[in-house]
Design an enzyme around this catalytic site. Structure first.
Site, PDB file in Angstrom:
ATOM      1  N   ARG A   1      33.572  36.990  41.208  1.00  0.00           N
ATOM      2  CA  ARG A   1      34.436  38.147  40.878  1.00  0.00           C
ATOM      3  C   ARG A   1      33.707  39.165  39.990  1.00  0.00           C
ATOM      4  NH1 ARG A   1      36.306  35.699  44.223  1.00  0.00           N
ATOM      5  NH2 ARG A   1      38.439  34.966  44.494  1.00  0.00           N
TER       6      ARG A   1
ATOM      7  N   SER B   1      45.851  37.586  43.000  1.00  0.00           N
ATOM      8  CA  SER B   1      45.753  36.731  41.806  1.00  0.00           C
ATOM      9  C   SER B   1      45.589  37.612  40.571  1.00  0.00           C
ATOM     10  CB  SER B   1      44.542  35.798  41.910  1.00  0.00           C
ATOM     11  OG  SER B   1      44.738  34.928  42.984  1.00  0.00           O
TER      12      SER B   1
ATOM     13  N   GLU C   1      42.472  39.815  36.359  1.00  0.00           N
ATOM     14  CA  GLU C   1      41.635  40.279  37.475  1.00  0.00           C
ATOM     15  C   GLU C   1      41.857  41.765  37.801  1.00  0.00           C
ATOM     16  OE1 GLU C   1      40.936  37.290  40.638  1.00  0.00           O
ATOM     17  OE2 GLU C   1      41.317  38.956  41.983  1.00  0.00           O
TER      18      GLU C   1
HETATM   19  C1  FAD Z   1      48.144  40.111  48.344  1.00  0.00           C
HETATM   20  C2  FAD Z   1      46.749  40.225  47.785  1.00  0.00           C
HETATM   21  C3  FAD Z   1      45.803  39.247  48.036  1.00  0.00           C
HETATM   22  C4  FAD Z   1      44.503  39.354  47.523  1.00  0.00           C
HETATM   23  N1  FAD Z   1      43.613  38.355  47.780  1.00  0.00           N
HETATM   24  C5  FAD Z   1      42.359  38.428  47.274  1.00  0.00           C
HETATM   25  C6  FAD Z   1      41.421  37.382  47.507  1.00  0.00           C
HETATM   26  O1  FAD Z   1      41.696  36.414  48.190  1.00  0.00           O
HETATM   27  N2  FAD Z   1      40.191  37.492  46.966  1.00  0.00           N
HETATM   28  C7  FAD Z   1      39.825  38.569  46.204  1.00  0.00           C
HETATM   29  O2  FAD Z   1      38.681  38.593  45.736  1.00  0.00           O
HETATM   30  N3  FAD Z   1      40.696  39.586  45.956  1.00  0.00           N
HETATM   31  C8  FAD Z   1      41.938  39.540  46.473  1.00  0.00           C
HETATM   32  N4  FAD Z   1      42.836  40.551  46.214  1.00  0.00           N
HETATM   33  C9  FAD Z   1      42.435  41.704  45.376  1.00  0.00           C
HETATM   34  C10 FAD Z   1      41.978  42.944  46.187  1.00  0.00           C
HETATM   35  O3  FAD Z   1      42.532  42.948  47.472  1.00  0.00           O
HETATM   36  C11 FAD Z   1      40.456  43.060  46.315  1.00  0.00           C
HETATM   37  O4  FAD Z   1      39.848  43.067  45.050  1.00  0.00           O
HETATM   38  C12 FAD Z   1      40.049  44.336  47.077  1.00  0.00           C
HETATM   39  O5  FAD Z   1      38.701  44.260  47.451  1.00  0.00           O
HETATM   40  C13 FAD Z   1      40.262  45.623  46.284  1.00  0.00           C
HETATM   41  O6  FAD Z   1      39.898  46.709  47.133  1.00  0.00           O
HETATM   42  P1  FAD Z   1      40.671  48.071  47.064  1.00  0.00           P
HETATM   43  O7  FAD Z   1      40.038  48.970  48.065  1.00  0.00           O
HETATM   44  O8  FAD Z   1      42.129  47.874  47.201  1.00  0.00           O
HETATM   45  O9  FAD Z   1      40.292  48.557  45.600  1.00  0.00           O
HETATM   46  P2  FAD Z   1      41.245  49.231  44.500  1.00  0.00           P
HETATM   47  O10 FAD Z   1      42.309  48.285  44.125  1.00  0.00           O
HETATM   48  O11 FAD Z   1      41.644  50.575  44.919  1.00  0.00           O
HETATM   49  O12 FAD Z   1      40.218  49.347  43.289  1.00  0.00           O
HETATM   50  C14 FAD Z   1      39.775  48.202  42.603  1.00  0.00           C
HETATM   51  C15 FAD Z   1      38.537  48.563  41.766  1.00  0.00           C
HETATM   52  O13 FAD Z   1      37.478  48.920  42.642  1.00  0.00           O
HETATM   53  C16 FAD Z   1      37.062  50.265  42.400  1.00  0.00           C
HETATM   54  N5  FAD Z   1      36.745  50.857  43.696  1.00  0.00           N
HETATM   55  C17 FAD Z   1      37.500  50.830  44.818  1.00  0.00           C
HETATM   56  N6  FAD Z   1      36.858  51.476  45.810  1.00  0.00           N
HETATM   57  C18 FAD Z   1      35.697  51.907  45.294  1.00  0.00           C
HETATM   58  C19 FAD Z   1      34.600  52.672  45.821  1.00  0.00           C
HETATM   59  N7  FAD Z   1      34.576  53.119  47.081  1.00  0.00           N
HETATM   60  N8  FAD Z   1      33.548  52.952  44.979  1.00  0.00           N
HETATM   61  C20 FAD Z   1      33.550  52.517  43.695  1.00  0.00           C
HETATM   62  N9  FAD Z   1      34.563  51.818  43.143  1.00  0.00           N
HETATM   63  C21 FAD Z   1      35.621  51.523  43.943  1.00  0.00           C
HETATM   64  C22 FAD Z   1      38.224  50.929  41.694  1.00  0.00           C
HETATM   65  O14 FAD Z   1      37.797  52.031  40.884  1.00  0.00           O
HETATM   66  C23 FAD Z   1      38.760  49.784  40.862  1.00  0.00           C
HETATM   67  O15 FAD Z   1      37.966  49.646  39.707  1.00  0.00           O
HETATM   68  C24 FAD Z   1      44.150  40.474  46.724  1.00  0.00           C
HETATM   69  C25 FAD Z   1      45.104  41.474  46.469  1.00  0.00           C
HETATM   70  C26 FAD Z   1      46.390  41.348  46.986  1.00  0.00           C
HETATM   71  C27 FAD Z   1      47.396  42.423  46.713  1.00  0.00           C
END
Ligand code: FAD
Length: 356
Positions: free
Chosen positions: A158, A238, A339
């Site tokens: 992570r 999580s 997280e």
């Molecule tokens: C139901 C559910 C299940 C999940 N299961 C998992 C799992 O099994 N494993 C896991 O690891 N995570 C899990 N997650 C967390 C999440 O889905 C991941 O961390 C995902 O990769 C976040 O991506 P996002 O595009 O939504 O980022 P965001 O939530 O929009 O952003 C998260 C962070 O990343 C940064 N960011 C996003 N895009 C960029 C970019 N293009 N350039 C630079 N920085 C950026 C943002 O500034 C922020 O700091 C889960 C979430 C939910 C809601």
């Protein structure tokens, strides 16, 4: 309001907001922020965020660069580049439909391709960094596009440079993966073993697409798949990381729960440290599935997912988080770590001064 752009469905307004669909638009948006002295926050799919009720007092740039996946064959390997705004699950499905293994266990993780290297997403026995070879990003310091190699990204559990030492410096625009065409799907994780336990031995082994569907089914059962309208899905997945602590912590937990140390689930890591399942700690501290504190709660299907039960504010979620933090700390001496990222008016990323 930023709430609709997050899976928690929580968050106040952004002072400025834009969606960028190309690298050229990204450069313009950054220039705008620089000219107006604004802090930046980069938004992907909003699935790992808890946006404050006061929103964000700067420019939120939502990355929606969504171009066709580029794949090139290289002997027994295939290199695939996906732009940052590509839906992560769609990318996984694209690989699995072609019989390619490497990300099948990461099916159903919400969010964008660009979000995956940030916290090195992982589950069901896979972490995304095992297939990433390069990350293209806009580096705010020299204000230029760069490609970072796998090693330069500093991946761990992570963890990457994007959420630690270089937080806010890079805006990811594309990610390149390398898949071994001879690799077989990863079925090592206990949930997957159980799922495939009665797989007909006369049939060919499960394909990446079989595993894709299995992982999504397991996730749905655990409320870890986004399904519109289900309250358990209004979360950021999580909320707590599995803590890694000195092994001496086991004695304190054992004493508190009057249990033999052997009954505490844990995995040794390095240097006499152990990783503990945060879900187990929460349950032992009294925070079980379905627990509610006002409009915030714990998913009825997953202990680690804090949820917006109905019309919750960020303050509601933080009150529940703090109650859990305090109880786990006072009972077991363990400081849990959150997280989801929390952009706030006084947080965000101040733009680095350009080096001339
Ligand atoms: C139901 C559910 C299940 C999940 N299961 C998992 C799992 O099994 N494993 C896991 O690891 N995570 C899990 N997650 C967390 C999440 O889905 C991941 O961390 C995902 O990769 C976040 O991506 P996002 O595009 O939504 O980022 P965001 O939530 O929009 O952003 C998260 C962070 O990343 C940064 N960011 C996003 N895009 C960029 C970019 N293009 N350039 C630079 N920085 C950026 C943002 O500034 C922020 O700091 C889960 C979430 C939910 C809601």
């Amino acid at each position: 309001m930023l709430a609709p752009f997050t899976t928690f469905r929580i968050g106040g307004p952004a002072k400025y907001f834009c969606e960028i669909a190309s690298e050229a638009e990204l450069v313009e948006a950054v220039q705008f922020a620089r000219q107006h002295g604004l802090k930046l926050f980069i938004l992907g799919g909003g699935s790992n965020l808890l946006v404050g009720d006061d929103g964000f007092d700067g420019l939120v740039i939502r990355i929606v660069i969504d171009e066709p996946i580029q794949s090139t064959a290289d002997g027994h390997f295939v290199n695939c580049t996906a732009t940052a705004g590509t839906d992560w699950n769609a990318f996984v499905l694209h690989q699995c439909e072609q019989g390619i293994s490497g990300v099948e266990c990461l099916a159903g993780i919400p969010g964008s391709v660009g979000g995956t290297p940030v916290q090195n997403v992982g589950d069901y026995g896979q972490e995304v960094d095992s297939t990433i070879t390069g990350v293209r990003a806009f580096d705010l310091e020299p204000a230029a596009f760069v490609t970072l190699s796998h090693d330069q990204c500093g991946f761990a559990y992570r963890h990457s440079i994007f959420n630690t030492s270089r937080r806010g410096r890079y805006i990811v625009t594309a990610v390149t993966f390398r898949f071994d065409l001879d690799a077989r799907p990863n079925l090592a994780y206990a949930d997957l073993q159980r799922h495939f336990a009665d797989w007909d031995a006369n049939k060919p082994a499960p394909t990446p697409l079989d595993v894709y569907h299995a992982v999504r089914a397991i996730r749905h059962r655990k409320g870890m798949l986004i399904v519109e309208g289900e309250a358990d899905c209004r979360s950021a997945g999580s909320f707590f990381k599995n803590p890694v602590v000195p092994s001496a912590a086991l004695d304190r937990i054992a004493a508190n729960l009057e249990l033999p140390v052997g009954e505490i689930p844990h995995w040794p890591t390095v240097d006499d440290m152990v990783k503990l399942p945060a879900a187990w700690l929460l349950e032992k501290a009294g925070f079980t599935k379905g627990f509610a504190l006002g409009r915030a709660g714990i998913s009825s299907r997953h202990t680690l997912a804090l949820i917006n039960r109905a019309h919750a504010t960020a303050a509601d979620i933080l009150a529940l988080r703090d109650r859990i933090f305090d109880e786990v700390l006072s009972r077991f001496g363990i400081r849990l770590e959150q997280e989801p990222v929390q952009p706030s008016s006084d947080g965000g990323y101040p733009l680095p001064v350009l080096k001339s």
